[in-house]
Design a protein around this motif. Structure first.
Motif, mmCIF file in Angstrom:
data_model
loop_
_atom_site.group_PDB
_atom_site.id
_atom_site.type_symbol
_atom_site.label_atom_id
_atom_site.label_comp_id
_atom_site.label_asym_id
_atom_site.label_seq_id
_atom_site.Cartn_x
_atom_site.Cartn_y
_atom_site.Cartn_z
ATOM 1 N N GLU A 165 29.921 -61.480 42.315
ATOM 2 C CA GLU A 165 28.525 -61.235 41.923
ATOM 3 C C GLU A 165 28.005 -62.380 41.060
ATOM 4 O O GLU A 165 26.876 -62.854 41.248
ATOM 5 C CB GLU A 165 28.404 -59.907 41.174
ATOM 6 C CG GLU A 165 26.971 -59.544 40.835
ATOM 7 C CD GLU A 165 26.869 -58.243 40.054
ATOM 8 O OE1 GLU A 165 25.739 -57.955 39.590
ATOM 9 O OE2 GLU A 165 27.879 -57.539 39.892
ATOM 10 N N ALA A 166 28.798 -62.840 40.108
ATOM 11 C CA ALA A 166 28.375 -63.952 39.254
ATOM 12 C C ALA A 166 28.138 -65.206 40.088
ATOM 13 O O ALA A 166 27.148 -65.924 39.886
ATOM 14 C CB ALA A 166 29.428 -64.213 38.183
ATOM 15 N N LEU A 167 29.009 -65.466 41.056
ATOM 16 C CA LEU A 167 28.841 -66.630 41.928
ATOM 17 C C LEU A 167 27.562 -66.503 42.748
ATOM 18 O O LEU A 167 26.810 -67.473 42.895
ATOM 19 C CB LEU A 167 30.062 -66.771 42.837
ATOM 20 C CG LEU A 167 30.097 -67.981 43.757
ATOM 21 C CD1 LEU A 167 30.015 -69.283 42.957
ATOM 22 C CD2 LEU A 167 31.364 -67.975 44.602
ATOM 23 N N ARG A 168 27.277 -65.313 43.253
ATOM 24 C CA ARG A 168 26.051 -65.090 44.018
ATOM 25 C C ARG A 168 24.822 -65.362 43.173
ATOM 26 O O ARG A 168 23.887 -66.051 43.596
ATOM 27 C CB ARG A 168 26.015 -63.655 44.561
ATOM 28 C CG ARG A 168 24.788 -63.361 45.426
ATOM 29 C CD ARG A 168 24.717 -61.893 45.840
ATOM 30 N NE ARG A 168 24.797 -60.958 44.730
ATOM 31 C CZ ARG A 168 23.790 -60.686 43.878
ATOM 32 N NH1 ARG A 168 22.640 -61.300 43.997
ATOM 33 N NH2 ARG A 168 23.952 -59.813 42.916
ATOM 34 N N VAL A 169 24.798 -64.885 41.937
ATOM 35 C CA VAL A 169 23.663 -65.096 41.036
ATOM 36 C C VAL A 169 23.470 -66.585 40.751
ATOM 37 O O VAL A 169 22.336 -67.095 40.779
ATOM 38 C CB VAL A 169 23.864 -64.310 39.717
ATOM 39 C CG1 VAL A 169 22.841 -64.696 38.667
ATOM 40 C CG2 VAL A 169 23.815 -62.808 39.983
ATOM 41 N N ILE A 170 24.562 -67.289 40.503
ATOM 42 C CA ILE A 170 24.478 -68.733 40.218
ATOM 43 C C ILE A 170 23.942 -69.482 41.429
ATOM 44 O O ILE A 170 23.033 -70.313 41.318
ATOM 45 C CB ILE A 170 25.853 -69.283 39.788
ATOM 46 C CG1 ILE A 170 26.239 -68.736 38.420
ATOM 47 C CG2 ILE A 170 25.845 -70.806 39.783
ATOM 48 C CD1 ILE A 170 27.674 -68.998 38.023
ATOM 49 N N LEU A 171 24.495 -69.199 42.614
ATOM 50 C CA LEU A 171 24.082 -69.912 43.813
ATOM 51 C C LEU A 171 22.629 -69.616 44.195
ATOM 52 O O LEU A 171 21.948 -70.467 44.778
ATOM 53 C CB LEU A 171 25.025 -69.605 44.973
ATOM 54 C CG LEU A 171 26.448 -70.150 44.815
ATOM 55 C CD1 LEU A 171 27.336 -69.707 45.969
ATOM 56 C CD2 LEU A 171 26.431 -71.658 44.692
ATOM 57 N N GLU A 172 22.131 -68.439 43.869
ATOM 58 C CA GLU A 172 20.722 -68.123 44.130
ATOM 59 C C GLU A 172 19.789 -68.886 43.197
ATOM 60 O O GLU A 172 18.628 -69.118 43.510
ATOM 61 C CB GLU A 172 20.478 -66.618 43.986
ATOM 62 C CG GLU A 172 21.038 -65.798 45.128
ATOM 63 C CD GLU A 172 20.891 -64.295 44.891
ATOM 64 O OE1 GLU A 172 20.403 -63.881 43.811
ATOM 65 O OE2 GLU A 172 21.268 -63.530 45.800
ATOM 66 N N ALA A 173 20.302 -69.294 42.034
ATOM 67 C CA ALA A 173 19.466 -69.952 41.028
ATOM 68 C C ALA A 173 19.441 -71.476 41.157
ATOM 69 O O ALA A 173 18.662 -72.129 40.470
ATOM 70 C CB ALA A 173 19.948 -69.559 39.627
ATOM 71 N N VAL A 174 20.277 -72.022 42.009
ATOM 72 C CA VAL A 174 20.336 -73.477 42.132
ATOM 73 C C VAL A 174 20.063 -73.889 43.575
ATOM 74 O O VAL A 174 20.224 -73.107 44.498
ATOM 75 C CB VAL A 174 21.705 -74.043 41.682
ATOM 76 C CG1 VAL A 174 21.972 -73.741 40.225
ATOM 77 C CG2 VAL A 174 22.829 -73.523 42.549
ATOM 78 N N ALA A 175 19.654 -75.135 43.719
ATOM 79 C CA ALA A 175 19.428 -75.677 45.057
ATOM 80 C C ALA A 175 19.957 -77.105 45.081
ATOM 81 O O ALA A 175 19.889 -77.821 44.071
ATOM 82 C CB ALA A 175 17.942 -75.654 45.390
#
Length: 116
Positions: A6-16
């Motif tokens: 879940e933490a990885l998903r949140v991080i990846l959604e916030a960066v590009a």
């Protein structure tokens, strides 16, 4: 508490990912490469010692332990920038210095701190 997934998903959604940009080398300081840079040739084009010690044939050291050292004949030396080293014969150890050419037939280097 969040799971790792879940933490990885949140991080990846916030960066590009950043766009790839070509810049002259003189302006590249502080930047990150977009892809790996590979050398066309090995440099140097030969195997070198990465530490001071003794170039040997690994087979000559089978079964060696600190309490039962193996005694090998000195077979010359290899210095960085020096003449080509002698061939490492069975039962020999060739003194080698950092950056020196690994002698023919040698396939291991014993650190000088580990040699008696």
């Amino acid at each position: 508490m969040r799971s790792i997934d879940e933490a990885l998903r949140v991080i990846l959604e916030a960066v590009a990912p950043l766009e790839i940009e070509r810049v002259p080398l003189r302006l590249a300081r502080g930047r990150v490469l977009a892809r790996d840079v590979l050398a066309r040739h090995d440099a140097p084009p030969f195997d070198v010692g990465v530490m001071d010690g003794w170039a040997v044939r690994a087979s000559c050291l089978e079964g060696v332990v600190p309490r039962a050292p193996r005694h090998l004949r000195r077979g010359g030396e290899s210095r960085a920038g020096g003449p080509p080293p002698p061939t490492c014969e069975a039962g020999e150890a060739v003194r080698i210095f950092t950056g020196a050419v690994l002698p023919p037939r040698a396939d291991a280097v014993v650190m000088q701190e580990d040699a008696v």
